[in-house]
Design an enzyme around this catalytic site. Structure first.
Site, short mmCIF file in Angstrom:
data_model
loop_
_atom_site.label_atom_id
_atom_site.label_comp_id
_atom_site.label_asym_id
_atom_site.label_seq_id
_atom_site.Cartn_x
_atom_site.Cartn_y
_atom_site.Cartn_z
N SER A 63 -6.82 -50.17 4.69
CA SER A 63 -6.57 -50.04 6.12
C SER A 63 -6.46 -51.36 6.87
O SER A 63 -6.06 -51.37 8.04
CB SER A 63 -7.66 -49.17 6.77
OG SER A 63 -7.49 -47.82 6.41
N LYS A 66 -3.13 -51.96 8.28
CA LYS A 66 -2.72 -51.34 9.53
C LYS A 66 -2.56 -52.36 10.65
O LYS A 66 -1.78 -52.13 11.59
CB LYS A 66 -3.74 -50.27 9.94
CG LYS A 66 -3.83 -49.11 8.95
CD LYS A 66 -4.99 -48.18 9.28
CE LYS A 66 -5.10 -47.06 8.25
NZ LYS A 66 -6.28 -46.19 8.49
N TYR A 191 3.57 -45.45 3.50
CA TYR A 191 2.22 -45.69 4.04
C TYR A 191 1.24 -46.07 2.93
O TYR A 191 0.49 -47.04 3.06
CB TYR A 191 1.75 -44.43 4.78
CG TYR A 191 0.29 -44.44 5.16
CD1 TYR A 191 -0.16 -45.23 6.21
CD2 TYR A 191 -0.64 -43.65 4.48
CE1 TYR A 191 -1.50 -45.24 6.58
CE2 TYR A 191 -1.96 -43.65 4.84
CZ TYR A 191 -2.40 -44.44 5.88
OH TYR A 191 -3.72 -44.45 6.23
N TYR A 243 -13.44 -47.30 12.35
CA TYR A 243 -13.53 -45.84 12.45
C TYR A 243 -14.65 -45.45 13.40
O TYR A 243 -14.82 -46.07 14.44
CB TYR A 243 -13.70 -45.23 11.05
CG TYR A 243 -12.72 -45.79 10.05
CD1 TYR A 243 -11.35 -45.74 10.28
CD2 TYR A 243 -13.15 -46.41 8.88
CE1 TYR A 243 -10.44 -46.26 9.38
CE2 TYR A 243 -12.25 -46.95 7.96
CZ TYR A 243 -10.90 -46.87 8.23
OH TYR A 243 -10.01 -47.40 7.33
N VAL A 261 -11.09 -49.37 2.92
CA VAL A 261 -11.94 -48.75 1.91
C VAL A 261 -11.84 -49.44 0.55
O VAL A 261 -12.57 -49.08 -0.37
CB VAL A 261 -11.65 -47.24 1.77
CG1 VAL A 261 -11.96 -46.50 3.06
CG2 VAL A 261 -10.23 -46.99 1.31
#
Length: 307
Positions: A63, A66, A191, A243, A261
């Site tokens: 992530s 992102k 993705y 998160y 992660v």
């Protein structure tokens, strides 16, 4: 300030914690990762570098990617992007379907999975048919990092594709609400490929310097985004980058940051440096357990917090 000495102290202090937490077993390609690894790297705006541990070990940034994708999408669409992806903390799990349905298929922010998938969809639209979103994200990382060897790990991306049912469900749910423009399968594949980009802590600390310098890389002098856009990305990393543990990270560390992660975390000290840590065992929120502690120790020892 002797930053190398600080890093060595941190390495020594977090070593007893190694092995606590769990690697990301729900991604089979990451399930066998050695949880005892730790690396930490700092790149200053003037180009100085310091590292300890396994800072040159490459890993799946997941992530953290992102941030790069969102930068490109914000550069391409500017304020229109906010119509598809909001900028509020979610307060729920990073892959929640319930929140997405309640809010008519518009993700809360670009750093939860639904938001990042919507961002990926926007990039697929923007770069087609002449270019591919994956290649453009990787090329952007090359420009940020100053290295051309970085690419994605195909085994990790295929493993995620085989087991990414919830992410596919998120994309289909957005499609049902009209907040999705392209073929779901192809966007999800892109993705996962972006998430499986492999980098080291050293490379990550170098590549995020543009966010520590108002959108311009202080070493190459390349301008990637405007200063207001850099401010907005940093604010989202602070409020949404971890998160539903983002508030706790801001409380403990006090820096804009983004976790993945795969066990990596990158954090930015505006005007000064970028920091990256790698330790693959995760806490219950999906963030690196030892990496979070290392960054907390760093800001405590140095006073380099935004607060």
């Amino acid at each position: 300030m002797n930053l190398l000495a600080v890093l060595k102290e941190i390495h020594q202090e977090v070593t007893p914690l190694l092995g606590q937490g769990n690697v990301a077993k729900y991604i089979p390609a990451l399930a066998k990762t050695d949880p005892m690894q730790f690396g930490m790297a700092i790149t200053l705006n003037d180009g100085q570098f310091y590292g300890v541990g396994s800072y040159e070990k490459t890993f799946s940034i997941q992530s953290i990617a992102k941030v790069f994708s969102y930068t490109l999408a914000l550069r391409a669409y500017q304020n229109d992007l906010y119509k598809r992806v909001w900028r509020e903390p979610s307060g729920t799990a990073f892959n929640s379907l319930i929140q997405l349905e309640k809010e008519a298929g518009i993700p809360r922010n670009p750093f939860i999975n639904a938001g990042a998938i919507a961002v990926c969809d926007s990039l697929v639209t923007h770069y087609s048919p002449d270019k591919t979103a994956l290649n453009e994200v990787i090329t952007f990382i090359h420009e940020c990092c100053g290295e051309r060897t970085i690419t994605f790990d195909q085994a990790v991306s295929e493993s995620e594709m085989e087991h990414g049912f919830r992410n596919i469900a998120l994309a289909n749910l957005m499609k049902s609400f009209g907040n999705f423009e392209n073929d779901v399968h192809s966007v999800i594949e892109t993705y996962f490929q972006v998430c499986s980009i492999a980098m080291s802590a050293k490379q990550l600390s170098r590549s995020m310097l543009y966010l520590a310098n108002n959108g311009t890389d202080p070493i190459s002098r390349k301008n990637f985004i405007s200063s207001p856009q850099a401010k907005r990305i940093n604010s989202l990393m602070l409020t949404c980058g971890h998160y539903d543990a983002s508030g706790d990270f801001a409380f403990r560390v006090g820096l804009p940051g983004k976790s993945g992660v795969g066990g990596g975390i990158v954090a930015v000290v505006p005007g000064k440096m970028s920091i990256a840590v790698y330790s693959p065992a995760l806490n219950k929120y999906g963030n690196s357990l030892v990496g979070t502690k290392a960054l907390e120790l760093f800001t405590t020892k140095t006073g380099l917090s935004i607060f």
